[in-house]
Design an enzyme around this catalytic site. Structure first.
Site, PDB file in Angstrom:
ATOM      1  N   ARG A  81      -9.888  24.793   8.761  1.00  0.00           N
ATOM      2  CA  ARG A  81     -11.253  25.321   8.896  1.00  0.00           C
ATOM      3  C   ARG A  81     -11.340  26.767   8.419  1.00  0.00           C
ATOM      4  O   ARG A  81     -12.415  27.299   8.159  1.00  0.00           O
ATOM      5  CB  ARG A  81     -11.750  25.175  10.347  1.00  0.00           C
ATOM      6  CG  ARG A  81     -13.188  25.619  10.540  1.00  0.00           C
ATOM      7  CD  ARG A  81     -13.900  24.943  11.722  1.00  0.00           C
ATOM      8  NE  ARG A  81     -13.048  24.737  12.862  1.00  0.00           N
ATOM      9  CZ  ARG A  81     -12.686  25.713  13.705  1.00  0.00           C
ATOM     10  NH1 ARG A  81     -13.117  26.943  13.530  1.00  0.00           N
ATOM     11  NH2 ARG A  81     -11.904  25.443  14.726  1.00  0.00           N
ATOM     12  N   TYR A 135     -36.401  23.013  -3.001  1.00  0.00           N
ATOM     13  CA  TYR A 135     -35.905  21.696  -2.614  1.00  0.00           C
ATOM     14  C   TYR A 135     -36.481  21.356  -1.227  1.00  0.00           C
ATOM     15  O   TYR A 135     -36.547  22.227  -0.357  1.00  0.00           O
ATOM     16  CB  TYR A 135     -34.375  21.745  -2.583  1.00  0.00           C
ATOM     17  CG  TYR A 135     -33.746  20.523  -1.988  1.00  0.00           C
ATOM     18  CD1 TYR A 135     -33.877  19.281  -2.599  1.00  0.00           C
ATOM     19  CD2 TYR A 135     -33.027  20.595  -0.803  1.00  0.00           C
ATOM     20  CE1 TYR A 135     -33.314  18.148  -2.042  1.00  0.00           C
ATOM     21  CE2 TYR A 135     -32.447  19.467  -0.241  1.00  0.00           C
ATOM     22  CZ  TYR A 135     -32.603  18.252  -0.864  1.00  0.00           C
ATOM     23  OH  TYR A 135     -32.052  17.132  -0.310  1.00  0.00           O
ATOM     24  N   ASP A 200     -31.357  29.609  -6.003  1.00  0.00           N
ATOM     25  CA  ASP A 200     -30.779  28.271  -6.044  1.00  0.00           C
ATOM     26  C   ASP A 200     -30.665  27.895  -7.522  1.00  0.00           C
ATOM     27  O   ASP A 200     -31.669  27.690  -8.208  1.00  0.00           O
ATOM     28  CB  ASP A 200     -31.671  27.290  -5.272  1.00  0.00           C
ATOM     29  CG  ASP A 200     -31.029  25.910  -5.144  1.00  0.00           C
ATOM     30  OD1 ASP A 200     -30.322  25.497  -6.090  1.00  0.00           O
ATOM     31  OD2 ASP A 200     -31.257  25.237  -4.121  1.00  0.00           O
ATOM     32  N   LYS A 225     -24.617  17.967  -7.106  1.00  0.00           N
ATOM     33  CA  LYS A 225     -25.393  17.613  -8.295  1.00  0.00           C
ATOM     34  C   LYS A 225     -24.553  17.830  -9.557  1.00  0.00           C
ATOM     35  O   LYS A 225     -23.605  17.106  -9.770  1.00  0.00           O
ATOM     36  CB  LYS A 225     -26.707  18.406  -8.285  1.00  0.00           C
ATOM     37  CG  LYS A 225     -27.410  18.434  -6.917  1.00  0.00           C
ATOM     38  CD  LYS A 225     -27.920  17.068  -6.457  1.00  0.00           C
ATOM     39  CE  LYS A 225     -28.371  17.035  -5.005  1.00  0.00           C
ATOM     40  NZ  LYS A 225     -29.344  18.038  -4.602  1.00  0.00           N
TER      41      LYS A 225
HETATM   42  C1  LIG Z   1     -29.851  18.624  -3.372  1.00  0.00           C
HETATM   43  C2  LIG Z   1     -30.296  20.029  -3.373  1.00  0.00           C
HETATM   44  C3  LIG Z   1     -29.999  20.877  -2.307  1.00  0.00           C
HETATM   45  C4  LIG Z   1     -29.276  20.396  -1.060  1.00  0.00           C
HETATM   46  O1  LIG Z   1     -27.954  20.081  -1.349  1.00  0.00           O
HETATM   47  P1  LIG Z   1     -27.079  18.994  -0.514  1.00  0.00           P
HETATM   48  O2  LIG Z   1     -25.777  19.049  -1.229  1.00  0.00           O
HETATM   49  O3  LIG Z   1     -27.798  17.688  -0.646  1.00  0.00           O
HETATM   50  O4  LIG Z   1     -27.019  19.468   0.873  1.00  0.00           O
HETATM   51  C5  LIG Z   1     -30.395  22.202  -2.396  1.00  0.00           C
HETATM   52  N1  LIG Z   1     -31.062  22.652  -3.480  1.00  0.00           N
HETATM   53  C6  LIG Z   1     -31.383  21.863  -4.522  1.00  0.00           C
HETATM   54  C7  LIG Z   1     -32.127  22.422  -5.679  1.00  0.00           C
HETATM   55  C8  LIG Z   1     -31.014  20.519  -4.503  1.00  0.00           C
HETATM   56  O5  LIG Z   1     -31.352  19.730  -5.531  1.00  0.00           O
END
Ligand SMILES: *Cc1c(COP(=O)(O)O)cnc(C)c1O
Length: 407
Positions: A81, A135, A200, A225
């Site tokens: 951790r 998001y 982001d 992603k």
């Molecule tokens: C999917 C997504 C998230 C969240 O990510 P997770 O890995 O699903 O927790 C945050 N920001 C954007 C732009 C996303 O597409």
């Protein structure tokens, strides 16, 4: 039939350090600096949860040091951790690609955002300025106050006016999920003044945009992603300076939202093909955006000025018919995989956002969001064309009785 190119972003590749050659080289070599000394070629996967040590006096000193500073442990790991060498390789590689001093990985993109909010809140800076759209779950996490944050929603031009003495963070997404709206990052960073800007960068990836070079202090990814890129790993990461990384490591240790080592292994491997995947997927996406924009069944196409592999479009009829009609393309949430996915944000990815907030964020009920993969462009177009064809044929059938009823 109108292509919306949100015209305020900064040109791609303007940062010389992000020149395609250099980035492609870092993508395959960064994070692997220790391998030669270990006598290894491929990065090893360390699944240990704990590590032996006969010197508990020295361990006490190292743990005190971590608690006080949040600095990455020197020497062998103690407990999973706290620290894991496989995950650390992914962190070093991502920091290199984003051009930041450090990166801290988490179990998911939402765990990464949670850690940022907790780190700011712990210092009494609970107010966040958010630029919509974000998001769906990020919007929900900020707006629900679940972590004690208070949010002021605004647009890029309203940031400076929304900042208060207790503002701990400004958050933007560009290109934004799901409308692909873009902001001018340098202008936004200036408007933030001393308040850290979180960008982001999930949609653009460091291949197309490096927000830190424009003044962002924190760069967030849902690594699930494009970084992973194959739809088989959940992860999140924040690229930032070492000072902020220390705060994030302490939050991660205390709250436990760690990235699993197997995920770290897969993400490091994913990074090595990220530039190639992004370029190939973006070229196909640009061509599909062009064809959709010329199609009478499509009212509006959103494709970022920056480029990228996401295309959103508003259809002239029922978007659910397109989702029901695709065969090669997978109707599913998420994005950034090698295969093409399509979904209806109003029903799925942004369902958790209130209907009125979706509307003000520009998320129309007719909007579809497509994540373009590595398939052949003609095969993808044939599938889309057939799915759109179903839609207009059904619309004509439905219109007939409606007109008769009106008479
Ligand atoms: C999917 C997504 C998230 C969240 O990510 P997770 O890995 O699903 O927790 C945050 N920001 C954007 C732009 C996303 O597409």
């Amino acid at each position: 039939m109108e292509t919306t190119r949100h015209a305020t972003g900064s040109p791609a590749h303007e940062d010389p350090a992000a020149a395609p050659g250099a980035l492609a080289t870092h993508a395959v070599h960064a994070g692997r600096e220790d391998l030669a000394a270990l006598g290894l070629h491929a990065a090893p996967l360390d699944l240990s949860t704990t590590y032996p040590s006969h010197d508990s006096r020295a361990e006490a000193a190292r743990l005190d040091d971590f608690a006080a500073t949040g600095a990455q442990l020197e020497g062998p790991p103690v407990y999973a951790r706290l620290d894991n060498p496989t995950v650390a390789r992914f962190e070093r590689a991502l920091a290199r690609l984003e051009g930041t001093g450090a990166a801290v990985a988490f179990a998911s993109g939402m765990a990464a955002l949670t850690a940022v909010l907790l780190a700011r809140g712990a210092g009494g800076l609970r107010h966040v300025v958010g630029v919509r759209p974000l998001y769906g779950c990020s919007d929900h996490l900020l707006g629900s106050g679940l972590l004690g944050t208070e949010v002021t929603w605004t647009n890029a031009a309203g940031i400076a006016g929304a900042v208060r003495p207790d503002t701990g963070l400004v958050m933007v997404e560009t290109p934004a999920n799901p409308t692909l709206a873009e902001v001018d990052l340098a202008a936004v960073a200036r408007a933030c003044g001393e308040v850290p800007l979180l960008v982001d960068n999930t949609f653009a990836t460091p291949v197309l945009q490096r927000p830190a070079a424009h003044g962002a202090r924190l760069v967030l990814h849902s690594a699930t992603k494009y970084l992973g890129g194959h739809g088989d790993v959940l992860g999140g990461v924040v690229a930032c300076d070492e000072d902020f990384a220390r705060e994030l490591r302490r939050v991660r240790f205390a709250t436990g939202g760690v990235l699993h080592p197997l995920a770290g292994y897969l993400l490091l491997r994913g990074l090595s093909t990220l530039p190639v995947r992004m370029r190939a997927q973006s070229a196909t996406a640009a061509e599909l955006a062009r064809r959709l924009a010329a199609d009478p069944r499509v009212e509006r196409v959103h494709y970022p000025r920056l480029g990228g592999a996401m295309v959103s479009f508003e259809v002239s009829g029922d978007p659910h018919e397109v989702i029901a009609g695709v065969r090669l393309i997978t109707p599913a949430v998420s994005l950034g995989s090698v295969d093409t996915l399509i979904q209806h944000p109003g029903s799925i990815s942004h369902r958790i956002v209130h209907e009125e907030d979706r509307r003000t964020g520009g998320i129309s009920e007719r909007l579809l969001r497509m994540s373009v993969g590595l398939e052949d462009v003609e095969d993808l177009w044939r599938d889309l064309d057939a799915a759109l064809g179903t839609l207009s044929a059904r619309r004509r059938e439905q219109r007939q009785p409606q007109r008769q009823a009106a008479r």
